[in-house]
Design a protein around this motif. Structure first.
Motif, PDB file in Angstrom:
ATOM      1  N   LYS A 208     -49.111 -11.340   9.448  1.00  7.79           N
ATOM      2  CA  LYS A 208     -49.786 -10.479   8.490  1.00  7.79           C
ATOM      3  C   LYS A 208     -49.127  -9.105   8.512  1.00  7.79           C
ATOM      4  N   VAL A 209     -48.542  -8.738   7.385  1.00 10.21           N
ATOM      5  CA  VAL A 209     -47.825  -7.471   7.258  1.00 10.21           C
ATOM      6  C   VAL A 209     -48.703  -6.467   6.527  1.00 10.21           C
ATOM      7  N   GLY A 210     -48.996  -5.352   7.176  1.00  7.55           N
ATOM      8  CA  GLY A 210     -49.780  -4.301   6.550  1.00  7.55           C
ATOM      9  C   GLY A 210     -48.884  -3.262   5.905  1.00  7.55           C
ATOM     10  N   VAL A 211     -48.917  -3.175   4.575  1.00  3.95           N
ATOM     11  CA  VAL A 211     -48.059  -2.254   3.822  1.00  3.95           C
ATOM     12  C   VAL A 211     -48.877  -1.045   3.380  1.00  3.95           C
ATOM     13  N   ILE A 212     -48.479   0.143   3.842  1.00  2.00           N
ATOM     14  CA  ILE A 212     -49.144   1.379   3.434  1.00  2.00           C
ATOM     15  C   ILE A 212     -48.412   1.970   2.234  1.00  2.00           C
ATOM     16  N   ALA A 213     -49.176   2.342   1.194  1.00  5.44           N
ATOM     17  CA  ALA A 213     -48.587   2.982   0.013  1.00  5.44           C
ATOM     18  C   ALA A 213     -49.709   3.597  -0.814  1.00  5.44           C
ATOM     19  N   PRO A 214     -49.376   4.530  -1.720  1.00  8.73           N
ATOM     20  CA  PRO A 214     -50.389   5.079  -2.625  1.00  8.73           C
ATOM     21  C   PRO A 214     -50.602   4.157  -3.828  1.00  8.73           C
ATOM     22  N   PHE A 215     -51.476   3.189  -3.686  1.00 11.73           N
ATOM     23  CA  PHE A 215     -51.701   2.239  -4.775  1.00 11.73           C
ATOM     24  C   PHE A 215     -52.645   2.795  -5.838  1.00 11.73           C
ATOM     25  N   THR A 216     -53.366   3.855  -5.494  1.00 12.02           N
ATOM     26  CA  THR A 216     -54.155   4.606  -6.479  1.00 12.02           C
ATOM     27  C   THR A 216     -53.867   6.081  -6.258  1.00 12.02           C
ATOM     28  N   GLY A 217     -54.307   6.922  -7.202  1.00  8.55           N
ATOM     29  CA  GLY A 217     -54.095   8.349  -7.058  1.00  8.55           C
ATOM     30  C   GLY A 217     -52.867   8.841  -7.802  1.00  8.55           C
ATOM     31  N   PRO A 218     -52.469  10.109  -7.588  1.00  8.77           N
ATOM     32  CA  PRO A 218     -51.399  10.720  -8.386  1.00  8.77           C
ATOM     33  C   PRO A 218     -50.024  10.087  -8.209  1.00  8.77           C
ATOM     34  N   ALA A 219     -49.790   9.404  -7.101  1.00  6.38           N
ATOM     35  CA  ALA A 219     -48.482   8.783  -6.866  1.00  6.38           C
ATOM     36  C   ALA A 219     -48.561   7.256  -6.951  1.00  6.38           C
ATOM     37  N   SER A 220     -49.521   6.740  -7.708  1.00  6.84           N
ATOM     38  CA  SER A 220     -49.752   5.288  -7.746  1.00  6.84           C
ATOM     39  C   SER A 220     -48.566   4.512  -8.321  1.00  6.84           C
ATOM     40  N   ARG A 221     -47.758   5.154  -9.185  1.00  4.08           N
ATOM     41  CA  ARG A 221     -46.590   4.441  -9.716  1.00  4.08           C
ATOM     42  C   ARG A 221     -45.640   4.070  -8.580  1.00  4.08           C
ATOM     43  N   VAL A 222     -45.511   4.938  -7.590  1.00  2.00           N
ATOM     44  CA  VAL A 222     -44.674   4.609  -6.440  1.00  2.00           C
ATOM     45  C   VAL A 222     -45.225   3.370  -5.733  1.00  2.00           C
ATOM     46  N   GLY A 223     -46.555   3.308  -5.590  1.00  2.00           N
ATOM     47  CA  GLY A 223     -47.177   2.134  -4.980  1.00  2.00           C
ATOM     48  C   GLY A 223     -46.869   0.861  -5.747  1.00  2.00           C
ATOM     49  N   GLU A 224     -46.886   0.948  -7.070  1.00  2.00           N
ATOM     50  CA  GLU A 224     -46.545  -0.209  -7.901  1.00  2.00           C
ATOM     51  C   GLU A 224     -45.107  -0.653  -7.645  1.00  2.00           C
ATOM     52  N   GLU A 225     -44.210   0.310  -7.572  1.00  2.00           N
ATOM     53  CA  GLU A 225     -42.797  -0.026  -7.367  1.00  2.00           C
ATOM     54  C   GLU A 225     -42.578  -0.616  -5.979  1.00  2.00           C
ATOM     55  N   PHE A 226     -43.248  -0.056  -4.973  1.00  2.11           N
ATOM     56  CA  PHE A 226     -43.147  -0.607  -3.626  1.00  2.11           C
ATOM     57  C   PHE A 226     -43.615  -2.062  -3.599  1.00  2.11           C
ATOM     58  N   LYS A 227     -44.784  -2.302  -4.166  1.00  5.99           N
ATOM     59  CA  LYS A 227     -45.355  -3.653  -4.126  1.00  5.99           C
ATOM     60  C   LYS A 227     -44.446  -4.655  -4.824  1.00  5.99           C
ATOM     61  N   GLY A 228     -43.909  -4.256  -5.981  1.00  2.90           N
ATOM     62  CA  GLY A 228     -43.018  -5.154  -6.710  1.00  2.90           C
ATOM     63  C   GLY A 228     -41.740  -5.441  -5.949  1.00  2.90           C
ATOM     64  N   ALA A 229     -41.135  -4.401  -5.364  1.00  5.48           N
ATOM     65  CA  ALA A 229     -39.879  -4.571  -4.637  1.00  5.48           C
ATOM     66  C   ALA A 229     -40.062  -5.431  -3.394  1.00  5.48           C
ATOM     67  N   ILE A 230     -41.139  -5.184  -2.659  1.00 12.67           N
ATOM     68  CA  ILE A 230     -41.416  -5.970  -1.450  1.00 12.67           C
ATOM     69  C   ILE A 230     -41.675  -7.423  -1.802  1.00 12.67           C
ATOM     70  N   THR A 231     -42.440  -7.634  -2.850  1.00  9.26           N
ATOM     71  CA  THR A 231     -42.731  -8.999  -3.296  1.00  9.26           C
ATOM     72  C   THR A 231     -41.454  -9.741  -3.655  1.00  9.26           C
ATOM     73  N   MET A 232     -40.551  -9.070  -4.379  1.00  7.25           N
ATOM     74  CA  MET A 232     -39.299  -9.712  -4.770  1.00  7.25           C
ATOM     75  C   MET A 232     -38.436 -10.045  -3.552  1.00  7.25           C
TER      76      MET A 232
END
Length: 438
Positions: free
Chosen positions: A49-73
């Motif tokens: 189980k990998v715990g990924v920390i990122a701003p998935f909501t809030g002012p920097a949420s776009r970065v969270g989206e990009e992180f999640k997509g890149a990690i998933t790929m």
């Protein structure tokens, strides 16, 4: 005789009853173990189980989206499996808040039973989460939090804080010298004759912004420039007309700074043109997210940024595949580098399996300390940088130079960046905005 038989029968029944109880207890225990094993994986495989920390909501949420997509790929390429271990993710939303991020991280460790931590964007979240990682001896690999506060905390007690296994973005002062060299070389070559050598420094009011601002201010001072003001801006701020009017009134030749959320940096860029600011603009991180040009339009023309680009066929393929899958263009320094760090992290998992025959929290901490920090385990197949590597001398920063990890300085025109520094990578000379030509 009858009494004797009756007594023996009662004793036999008691023995049988005790045996039945014992059998039931053993069966219950076995059943519990079986259920527990099944809970770890419905398919019978073991789970990381990998715990990924990122701003998935809030002012920097776009970065969270990009992180999640890149990690998933990245993990899709190995079918979310390393050896006989299946990979599961716990997406930990820090909301761009240090306290909330640390609390969510601790819950992921205690309640969700993550095996290992990975990634982060904000330095202030990293600094807070470092204490959580140390408390639970949780190895956490490759976090973007770049501020020197992470370095200071690690150096205060390396044995305690080594669990925070490496910064994915170096301390700003290791990179910001590129801007100073770009400007000074342009002046020396006669490409730009500034009206004066005055610079104004601005930055988001957090660890990242203040460190970048104070670093580049000192670097310009050392190069003979006068820093006339430093201005700190709240995270998420989008109203800059008063500040920009002030900077215009100071009649500076150059303004240099950084922000860490797309709404702020795009508003600052557009409004600087609207007020008629006649200064060269350094906006570190303008292009961090892929759709920055849609947010700024041609107000970004001539702006300087220090950011990697998608230059190789493999990098361009990742960019195109990401856009086809998620519907928006990924930033090279957010999604692109996160993809590389995810691949490096996969290599760490695979090395742990090969070295120890198992992947556990304790073994991952061990391989991090013995292989990653020492520079024995590096990653050379990235799409952005040549080699991702640490050494005991640089840790927690990666090795920074043109053969390892380096950001070029680029100048934007119509949504595209051209490399203007260093000389070995240069695509074009620095161009001076028409409003600055004497």
């Amino acid at each position: 005789m009858v009494r004797l038989v009756s007594k023996r029968w009662r004793m036999m029944r008691l023995v049988i009853a005790l045996l039945l109880v014992a059998i039931l207890v053993v069966s219950a225990g076995c059943s519990g173990k079986s259920d527990q094993k099944q809970a770890s994986s419905s398919s019978g495989a073991k789970v990381i189980k990998v715990g990924v920390i990122a701003p998935f909501t809030g002012p920097a949420s776009r970065v969270g989206e990009e992180f999640k997509g890149a990690i998933t790929m990245a993990f899709d390429e190995i079918n979310n499996q390393v050896g006989d271990y299946k990979i599961e993710f716990k997406w930990i939303d820090d909301e761009s808040d240090a306290e909330k991020g640390a609390r969510a991280y601790e819950q992921a460790i205690v309640k969700d039973k993550i095996t290992v931590g990975f990634m982060d964007w904000h330095a202030w979240v990293s600094a807070s989460a470092m204490d959580v990682a140390a408390k639970y001896k949780m190895p956490h690999f490759f976090s973007f939090g770049a501020s020197d506060i992470v370095n200071q905390k690690y150096k205060s007690d390396p044995e305690k804080y080594y669990y925070w296994l490496g910064k994915a973005w170096p301390t700003p002062s290791l990179l910001s010298t590129g801007y100073v060299q770009t400007i000074n070389e342009a002046v020396q070559k006669g490409l730009w004759t500034p009206k004066n050598k005055k610079v104004a420094v601005y930055g988001v009011d957090n660890e990242w912004g203040r460190l970048f601002g104070t670093s580049i201010a000192q670097q310009f001072k050392d190069a003979g420039w006068e820093v006339v003001t430093t201005e700190w801006i709240a995270l998420g701020e989008t109203e800059f007309y008063p500040l920009l009017s002030k900077l215009k009134g100071l009649d500076v030749s150059l303004i240099a700074g950084t922000m860490s959320d797309p709404p702020s940096v795009s508003a600052f860029t557009k409004q600087s043109k609207e007020v008629g600011l006649k200064s060269f603009v350094i906006s570190d991180g303008l292009g961090w997210v892929g759709e920055w040009y849609k947010l700024t339009g041609d107000s970004s023309n001539y702006v300087l940024d220090q950011i990697p680009q998608y230059t190789t066929p493999a990098a361009k393929k990742f960019r195109d595949d990401f856009k086809a899958r998620y519907g928006f263009e990924p930033g090279a320094s957010s999604a692109g580098m996160c993809y590389d760090w995810a691949k490096y992290f996969i290599k760490v998992l695979q090395a742990c399996q090969a070295e120890y025959g198992e992947i556990t929290t304790e073994k991952l901490a061990k391989i991090g300390k013995e292989k990653v920090i020492t520079g024995k385990l590096t990653y050379t197949d990235g799409i952005i940088h040549k080699e991702y590597k640490y050494t005991p001398e640089t840790f927690p920063d990666p090795v920074v130079d043109q053969q390892h990890y380096m950001f070029p300085v680029i100048q934007y025109f119509d949504g595209k960046g051209k490399i203007v520094w260093p000389e070995a990578w240069k695509e074009a000379d620095l161009q001076v905005p028409p409003s600055l030509k004497n």
